[in-house]
Design a protein around this motif. Structure first.
Motif, PDB file in Angstrom:
ATOM      1  N   LEU A 127     -22.676  73.106  56.128  1.00 50.53           N
ATOM      2  CA  LEU A 127     -22.307  73.349  57.527  1.00 50.53           C
ATOM      3  C   LEU A 127     -23.518  73.193  58.414  1.00 50.53           C
ATOM      4  N   THR A 139     -15.766  77.495  55.800  1.00 46.68           N
ATOM      5  CA  THR A 139     -17.011  76.783  56.084  1.00 46.68           C
ATOM      6  C   THR A 139     -16.729  75.647  57.043  1.00 46.68           C
ATOM      7  N   ASP A 140     -16.437  76.000  58.289  1.00 53.64           N
ATOM      8  CA  ASP A 140     -16.220  74.973  59.307  1.00 53.64           C
ATOM      9  C   ASP A 140     -17.457  74.091  59.392  1.00 53.64           C
ATOM     10  N   ALA A 141     -17.277  72.910  59.896  1.00 52.02           N
ATOM     11  CA  ALA A 141     -18.388  71.957  59.966  1.00 52.02           C
ATOM     12  C   ALA A 141     -19.507  72.430  60.882  1.00 52.02           C
ATOM     13  N   HIS A 142     -19.203  73.334  61.843  1.00 52.83           N
ATOM     14  CA  HIS A 142     -20.225  73.770  62.792  1.00 52.83           C
ATOM     15  C   HIS A 142     -20.121  75.284  63.005  1.00 52.83           C
TER      16      HIS A 142
END
Length: 129
Positions: free
Chosen positions: A126, A21-24
């Protein structure tokens, strides 16, 4: 009587980690999640790991929470298993009627993972768009 996704088994499970779950999230990209679960019971078992997405752009008639992906894990007592879930890009999109295509507006989403729609044990936030 039972929540969506509810199931019974002969063992118990701990949900240990959620990654991917990358920030973007870039427009049009699928989200790949990895979930580690551990069989904490006395018997071998199978668990259906489910990912739900909430926080869709307002005004698009979506439910509060939508099932984004699910997959099964099998483990012996005390053993951990990693499950890969693929949440399709369209879970983060809206259909632009004027343009006649899918669009990915900038928005904040929450991804929750668990045993059923009412037993969500891990979560991450995210941004898309």
């Amino acid at each position: 009587m039972f929540p969506f996704g509810h199931g019974l088994g002969y063992t118990s499970w701990d949900y240990e980690s959620l990654t991917g779950t990358d920030a973007h999230l870039a427009p049009g990209d699928d989200l790949v999640l990895r979930v580690t679960v551990r069989n904490t019971g006395q018997r071998p078992g199978r668990e259906v790991v489910q990912a739900y997405v909430s926080g869709a752009p307002a005004g698009h008639g979506r439910p509060v929470r939508v099932l984004g992906a699910f997959s099964g894990a099998v483990a012996a007592p005390g053993e951990a298993a990693e499950v890969t879930l693929l949440v399709p890009a369209r879970m983060f999109a809206v259909f632009d009627e004027q343009a006649g295509r899918w669009a990915w507006p900038a928005a904040k989403f929450t991804v929750q993972v668990g045993r059923s729609s009412r037993d969500l044990r891990l979560s991450a936030t995210l941004r898309s768009g």
